[in-house]
Design a protein around this motif. Structure first.
Motif, PDB file in Angstrom:
ATOM      1  N   THR A   1      38.266  31.293  40.881  1.00  0.00           N
ATOM      2  CA  THR A   1      39.648  31.795  40.922  1.00  0.00           C
ATOM      3  C   THR A   1      39.831  32.714  42.123  1.00  0.00           C
ATOM      4  OG1 THR A   1      39.015  33.549  39.432  1.00  0.00           O
ATOM      5  CG2 THR A   1      40.113  31.679  38.460  1.00  0.00           C
ATOM      6  N   TRP A   2      38.807  33.519  42.389  1.00  0.00           N
ATOM      7  CA  TRP A   2      38.914  34.408  43.543  1.00  0.00           C
ATOM      8  C   TRP A   2      38.968  33.598  44.834  1.00  0.00           C
ATOM      9  CZ3 TRP A   2      35.258  35.325  47.488  1.00  0.00           C
ATOM     10  CH2 TRP A   2      35.564  36.392  48.329  1.00  0.00           C
TER      11      TRP A   2
ATOM     12  N   GLU B   1      39.936  30.604  45.187  1.00  0.00           N
ATOM     13  CA  GLU B   1      41.184  29.857  45.262  1.00  0.00           C
ATOM     14  C   GLU B   1      42.307  30.761  45.755  1.00  0.00           C
ATOM     15  OE1 GLU B   1      42.004  27.479  41.923  1.00  0.00           O
ATOM     16  OE2 GLU B   1      43.566  26.459  43.044  1.00  0.00           O
ATOM     17  N   ARG B   2      42.368  31.974  45.214  1.00  0.00           N
ATOM     18  CA  ARG B   2      43.448  32.879  45.621  1.00  0.00           C
ATOM     19  C   ARG B   2      43.300  33.274  47.070  1.00  0.00           C
ATOM     20  NH1 ARG B   2      44.672  36.784  40.608  1.00  0.00           N
ATOM     21  NH2 ARG B   2      46.278  37.460  42.013  1.00  0.00           N
ATOM     22  N   LYS B   3      42.059  33.555  47.495  1.00  0.00           N
ATOM     23  CA  LYS B   3      41.857  33.932  48.888  1.00  0.00           C
ATOM     24  C   LYS B   3      42.112  32.743  49.813  1.00  0.00           C
ATOM     25  CE  LYS B   3      40.240  37.748  50.094  1.00  0.00           C
ATOM     26  NZ  LYS B   3      41.018  38.937  50.472  1.00  0.00           N
TER      27      LYS B   3
ATOM     28  N   ALA C   1      45.716  31.812  50.043  1.00  0.00           N
ATOM     29  CA  ALA C   1      46.424  32.844  50.804  1.00  0.00           C
ATOM     30  C   ALA C   1      46.221  32.615  52.290  1.00  0.00           C
ATOM     31  CB  ALA C   1      45.911  34.217  50.401  1.00  0.00           C
TER      32      ALA C   1
ATOM     33  N   GLY D   1      45.873  37.669  50.670  1.00  0.00           N
ATOM     34  CA  GLY D   1      45.380  37.431  49.317  1.00  0.00           C
ATOM     35  C   GLY D   1      44.941  38.734  48.675  1.00  0.00           C
ATOM     36  N   PRO D   2      44.400  38.644  47.446  1.00  0.00           N
ATOM     37  CA  PRO D   2      44.037  39.889  46.754  1.00  0.00           C
ATOM     38  C   PRO D   2      43.021  40.699  47.554  1.00  0.00           C
ATOM     39  CG  PRO D   2      43.122  37.971  45.656  1.00  0.00           C
ATOM     40  CD  PRO D   2      44.090  37.465  46.642  1.00  0.00           C
TER      41      PRO D   2
ATOM     42  N   GLN E   1      38.989  40.976  41.473  1.00  0.00           N
ATOM     43  CA  GLN E   1      40.255  40.476  40.954  1.00  0.00           C
ATOM     44  C   GLN E   1      40.080  39.663  39.671  1.00  0.00           C
ATOM     45  OE1 GLN E   1      43.138  41.363  42.516  1.00  0.00           O
ATOM     46  NE2 GLN E   1      44.176  40.534  40.741  1.00  0.00           N
TER      47      GLN E   1
ATOM     48  N   ASP F   1      42.001  40.384  36.244  1.00  0.00           N
ATOM     49  CA  ASP F   1      42.791  39.352  35.565  1.00  0.00           C
ATOM     50  C   ASP F   1      42.330  39.187  34.128  1.00  0.00           C
ATOM     51  OD1 ASP F   1      44.234  38.866  37.771  1.00  0.00           O
ATOM     52  OD2 ASP F   1      43.159  37.071  38.390  1.00  0.00           O
TER      53      ASP F   1
END
Lengths: 417, 181
Positions: free
Chosen positions: A52-53, A55-57, A60, A67-68, A78, A82
């Motif tokens: 998930t990390w 994917e978000r980065k 982004a 991103g986060p 993160q 979450d």
């Protein structure tokens, strides 16, 4: 005492631990089960958090954002944030929902997602459940997730959820066919449904057992099914179909947030939502693990025999390193695709499965058969390879062109030219 | 070849992904409170009052309290009271000059109509306050800012204004032509 073997270290440790329990066979069985299942339950949620990390980065960066980056260095905490947020949320169940089905759906989704991991060989002798019919078991249990998604959609008593559930059934049942048929080619060539045997078939054992380090390395790679015409085409079909099977972009119609809110997830919150989310990622790992096993040589990768070892099968790098590397590489490609391709339309989705992937997968089976019986020169498929590749390429082009709709006339602009 | 468009799209996103690590243009995020701000030479949000001499803000402010801006202001956020001397004669400067920045919409009309170049647009933006009534009502003292500051935030425009004022001072104001009777 057998010599220490880096790639078998964990297996040997397990056997050593179990040897203390020889006089209590029942306890030994229970402990053996725990030792093979607990790592799965521990490792894969961890992989899910990392993914998930990532994917978000990754998404982004694809969208020119950062991103986060507030939780820990580079936002690495993160997933923990979450998770805490999800656990603290109120669990809201709609008043008119079918409470039992609503409660069971995330469980029914999660159990098979974890169960199918057990037929994947992570390393030599490192398979939680060595089943002779591993591939069948994988597909059989994997398709239970369709039921769970529809349970979630039905029990929520929400129009969007129901639409999402119906879309999920239509999509997953359709894509199961090209998925299984592209796997059938591999099963046909190996002559076995056993995942261990499928991996072993992709290794050139005489090269691996030779004394030349280069040959040892190459012998672990050159036999991968993806380097054959049927394996390459099969891998692509399998990968695309697996995207649809686990509801990922661009086939995420069952949870298309811009059309039907979140599909079957609409009425889920808190922990149950987190379970759905996790099962989706775990089944993504599982299906990537299966495509690694079927086409990318499973746990084999560039590897040499440790210089101190006499065992011809010993390896320096544990096989699960390569297995997880390949699985994560496929996961990254999925994230990359998610950042690139827009969602398909429903009729395009069905047309793609039935009119493009399915004929291609059937064609692939014939090409596989031809490759198997084509004459070889010193074991090299000089006839099977080029002709097989050409046939697959031509059928790809032809089926693609046949699928093109009628050509519409160029639109003429009278005023705005 | 079929499907080449998908590959092209994948290349585009890959370029964006890897480019964002090396190319500043591909990662335009400004992490505001920690680093930098996005104020440019053309930023404007609320008006301020210009004075010339840095030592004497109240004495050298350009505003003569003509109230043109107050009348023209579309949301009517300006409130002006002219100062009067001991004899009750107008002193040609504002005693009260308030702008309610919760009402101001940054339209710059006050700047356009001011004949004395005394009100200009500011580019400050960190105006948040815990008091939403008094805190957002800017008084004369808050609004007065020097010409030096104006030069700092909008150099080109300030130079233009200075040139215009200098030219006006050099030649005497043209007498309004009386219509031929």
């Amino acid at each position: 005492m057998t010599p220490i073997n880096p790639d078998q270290l964990i297996v040997q440790l397990t056997q050593w631990a179990l040897s203390f329990l020889d006089s209590y066979p029942l306890v030994a069985v229970l402990v053996a089960i725990l030792l093979s299942t607990v790592p799965l339950i521990a490792v894969f949620p961890g992989c899910f958090a990392i993914t998930t990390w990532l994917e978000r980065k990754g998404l982004a960066r694809i969208q020119n954002r950062i991103g986060p980056n507030r939780t820990g260095p580079l936002g690495i905490l993160q997933p923990a944030a979450d998770g805490i947020k999800m656990l603290l949320k109120e669990d809201i169940v709609p008043k008119t929902s079918d409470r039992l089905a609503h409660f069971l759906a995330p469980v029914v989704l999660m159990v098979p997602a974890f169960t199918i991991l057990s037929v994947l060989p992570f390393n030599r002798n490192m398979i939680p459940a060595a089943v002779d019919t591993g591939v069948i078991l994988f597909f059989a249990l994997g398709s239970v997730s369709t039921l769970a998604v529809f349970m979630a959609g039905w029990s929520s008593r929400n129009k969007y959820s129901l639409l999402g559930g119906m879309r999920a059934i239509a999509q997953m049942v359709s894509y199961e066919l090209p998925l299984v048929l592209s796997g059938v080619t591999v099963i046909m060539m190996t002559g076995s449904l056993d995942t261990t045997k499928i991996v072993a078939q992709q290794q050139l054992s005489e090269w691996i057992q030779s004394s030349n380090a280069g040959l040892q390395c190459l012998g672990q790679i050159i036999g991968w099914n993806v380097f054959t015409p049927w394996g390459f085409a099969g891998f692509l079909i399998f990968f695309v179909a697996s995207l649809a099977e686990i509801n990922r972009c661009p086939f995420d119609l069952p949870e298309a947030d811009s059309e039907i809110v979140a599909g079957h997830l609409t009425e889920y919150s808190g922990f149950k939502y987190a379970l759905f989310f996790m099962s989706e990622y775990v089944s993504a790992f599982a299906i990537n693990g299966l495509s690694t096993t079927l086409f990318l040589g499973g746990w084999s990768g560039p590897n040499i025999r440790p210089p101190w070892s006499d065992d011809p099968n010993a390896l320096l790098i544990p096989g699960f390193v390569w297995f997880f590397a390949k699985m994560f590489a496929l996961m990254l490609v999925m994230i990359w695709i998610r950042g690139t391709l827009p969602r398909l339309r429903v009729d395009h989705l069905m047309g793609f499965a039935w009119k493009f992937l399915l004929p291609l997968a059937i064609m692939n089976i014939f090409v596989g058969g031809f490759y198997y019986y084509a004459p070889r020169w010193h074991g090299i498929p000089v006839v099977g390879w080029p002709i097989g590749f050409l046939v697959m390429y031509l059928s790809y082009e032809c089926i693609g062109r046949l699928n093109r709709g009628p050509k519409t006339a160029q639109r003429v602009y009278h005023y705005a030219s | 070849m079929l499907g080449i468009g998908i590959l092209k799209g994948m290349v585009v996103t890959a370029k964006n992904f890897f480019g964002s690590f090396v190319n500043k243009r591909l990662l335009p995020t400004i992490q505001y409170p920690e680093a930098g701000n996005s104020v440019t030479l053309f930023s404007r949000n609320i008006p301020f009052l210009v004075y010339d001499n840095d030592e004497d803000p109240l004495g050298t402010m350009r505003c003569v309290a003509c109230k043109i801006c107050e009348k023209e202001c579309p949301p009517q956020c300006i409130y002006i009271v002219m100062e009067k001397d001991a004899n009750g004669k107008p002193a040609k400067r504002p005693k009260v000059f308030d702008i309610d920045i919760s009402v101001c919409m940054g339209c710059q009309i006050c700047v356009e109509v001011c004949p004395f170049e005394s009100i200009k647009m500011d580019s400050t933006f960190e105006l948040s306050t815990p008091d939403r009534f008094e805190g957002l009502l800017l008084k004369r003292e808050h609004l007065l800012k020097s010409n030096t500051y104006f030069h700092k935030i909008h150099p080109d425009e300030a130079q233009e204004v200075d040139d215009r004022l200098a030219a006006k001072q050099k030649k005497p104001a043209p007498t309004p032509s009386t219509p031929a009777a």
